[in-house]
Enzyme design. Sequence first.
Site, PDB file in Angstrom:
ATOM      1  N   PRO A  88       0.529  -1.280   0.253  1.00  0.00           N
ATOM      2  CA  PRO A  88       0.540   0.164  -0.458  1.00  0.00           C
ATOM      3  C   PRO A  88       0.992   1.286  -0.153  1.00  0.00           C
ATOM      4  O   PRO A  88       0.778   2.128  -0.118  1.00  0.00           O
ATOM      5  CB  PRO A  88      -0.936  -0.060   1.244  1.00  0.00           C
ATOM      6  CG  PRO A  88      -0.469  -1.186   1.671  1.00  0.00           C
ATOM      7  CD  PRO A  88       0.671  -2.039   1.389  1.00  0.00           C
ATOM      8  N   GLU A 115       1.791  -8.092   8.391  1.00  0.00           N
ATOM      9  CA  GLU A 115       1.074  -6.456   9.163  1.00  0.00           C
ATOM     10  C   GLU A 115       2.500  -5.870   8.186  1.00  0.00           C
ATOM     11  O   GLU A 115       2.925  -4.758   8.612  1.00  0.00           O
ATOM     12  CB  GLU A 115       1.452  -6.559  10.225  1.00  0.00           C
ATOM     13  CG  GLU A 115       0.399  -6.632  11.057  1.00  0.00           C
ATOM     14  CD  GLU A 115       0.692  -7.920  11.735  1.00  0.00           C
ATOM     15  OE1 GLU A 115       1.215  -9.165  11.231  1.00  0.00           O
ATOM     16  OE2 GLU A 115      -1.111  -8.685  12.116  1.00  0.00           O
ATOM     17  N   ARG A 153      -3.499  -7.446 -20.713  1.00  0.00           N
ATOM     18  CA  ARG A 153      -4.652  -7.228 -21.969  1.00  0.00           C
ATOM     19  C   ARG A 153      -4.116  -6.386 -22.736  1.00  0.00           C
ATOM     20  O   ARG A 153      -4.816  -6.449 -23.980  1.00  0.00           O
ATOM     21  CB  ARG A 153      -5.718  -5.926 -20.767  1.00  0.00           C
ATOM     22  CG  ARG A 153      -6.788  -6.749 -20.593  1.00  0.00           C
ATOM     23  CD  ARG A 153      -7.422  -6.173 -19.544  1.00  0.00           C
ATOM     24  NE  ARG A 153      -8.798  -5.939 -20.324  1.00  0.00           N
ATOM     25  CZ  ARG A 153      -9.267  -5.184 -20.842  1.00  0.00           C
ATOM     26  NH1 ARG A 153      -8.030  -4.406 -20.840  1.00  0.00           N
ATOM     27  NH2 ARG A 153     -10.335  -4.451 -21.118  1.00  0.00           N
ATOM     28  N   ASP A 168     -11.021   0.555 -25.550  1.00  0.00           N
ATOM     29  CA  ASP A 168     -11.337   0.980 -24.063  1.00  0.00           C
ATOM     30  C   ASP A 168     -11.323   2.653 -24.091  1.00  0.00           C
ATOM     31  O   ASP A 168     -10.996   3.386 -24.056  1.00  0.00           O
ATOM     32  CB  ASP A 168     -10.670   0.509 -23.267  1.00  0.00           C
ATOM     33  CG  ASP A 168     -10.496  -1.086 -23.185  1.00  0.00           C
ATOM     34  OD1 ASP A 168     -11.409  -1.251 -23.455  1.00  0.00           O
ATOM     35  OD2 ASP A 168     -10.018  -1.416 -22.013  1.00  0.00           O
TER      36      ASP A 168
HETATM   37 CL1  6GU Z   1      -0.465  -3.419  -3.600  1.00  0.00          CL
HETATM   38  N1  6GU Z   1      -1.033  -4.785  -0.469  1.00  0.00           N
HETATM   39  C1  6GU Z   1      -1.811  -3.892  -0.023  1.00  0.00           C
HETATM   40  N2  6GU Z   1      -1.695  -5.352   1.221  1.00  0.00           N
HETATM   41  N3  6GU Z   1      -2.752  -3.549   0.384  1.00  0.00           N
HETATM   42  C2  6GU Z   1      -2.827  -2.612  -0.901  1.00  0.00           C
HETATM   43  C3  6GU Z   1      -2.277  -3.036  -1.593  1.00  0.00           C
HETATM   44  C4  6GU Z   1      -0.787  -3.853  -1.676  1.00  0.00           C
HETATM   45  N4  6GU Z   1      -2.726  -1.768  -2.617  1.00  0.00           N
HETATM   46  C5  6GU Z   1      -3.447  -1.595  -1.989  1.00  0.00           C
HETATM   47  N5  6GU Z   1      -4.308  -1.648  -0.251  1.00  0.00           N
END
Ligand code: 6GU
Length: 258
Positions: A88, A115, A153, A168
Amino acid sequence: MRFDVFTLLPEVFKPYLSTSILQRASQKGLIEVHLHNIRHWATDKHQTTDDEPYGGGGGMVMKVEPIFAAVEDVLGSPPPCPVILLTPQGRLFNQQIAEELSHLSQIALICGRYEGLDERVREHLASDEISIGDYVLTGGELAALILIDAISRPIPGVLGDPMGAQADSFAMGLLEYPHYTRPPEFRGWKVPDILLSGDHGKIARWRREQSLLRTWQRRPDLFEKATLTQTEQRFLESLQQSQIEKNQNPPENNESRD
Ligand code: 6GU
């Protein structure tokens, strides 16, 4: 295009990859997905892949050695391709990144779990970090599948229709126009007459205008990057003008929908 996926959960990839378009892409030899279970590179008798964080605090952290061993064993050192860590904290994935990556011949994807993972993977093994959105998943596996799908794609031959991926509207920077199929009327709700008219010129214009209208209503931020023809620019200005006359502004973004 070859994908090498490093994960603790290789089995979650198989059902999706063995279905429909991606399966056909594999059978045609257009993509290859190699799944590697990081646990196979754990060296202790319990095959440990996580440990307590230095400095204390809750949760477990993915260990550095099994991840390095897996990637270097499979790809060599240094790896001959980008090594993308799914997290994230990465840069936000979008269509442009998908298209750029679709030109490469090989990509490695590392899926974090628990985590977190030892920072040294990020610092010394990954060449890129990607997130799929501003929310937290329990692991990078779903994100890796999303990358594999979106990157595959645009590869020529993956979609049945050779124009598919370019046509698209999102690939052109706009939202899709509305689609309909039979029946022409369902519970009194009719398909727009123009789509039944057989006038392909008018249909093409209507679709482009619907794309512009939708984008303007739901995702006006997309116009910052889209390139519009003069006719499209004029249509957009006429939408803005009619809105000013109604003294009502378009929504700022899609959060204010519904
Ligand atoms: Cl790539 N991994 C995780 N664990 N959570 C996420 C993500 C990735 N992208 C958004 N949330």
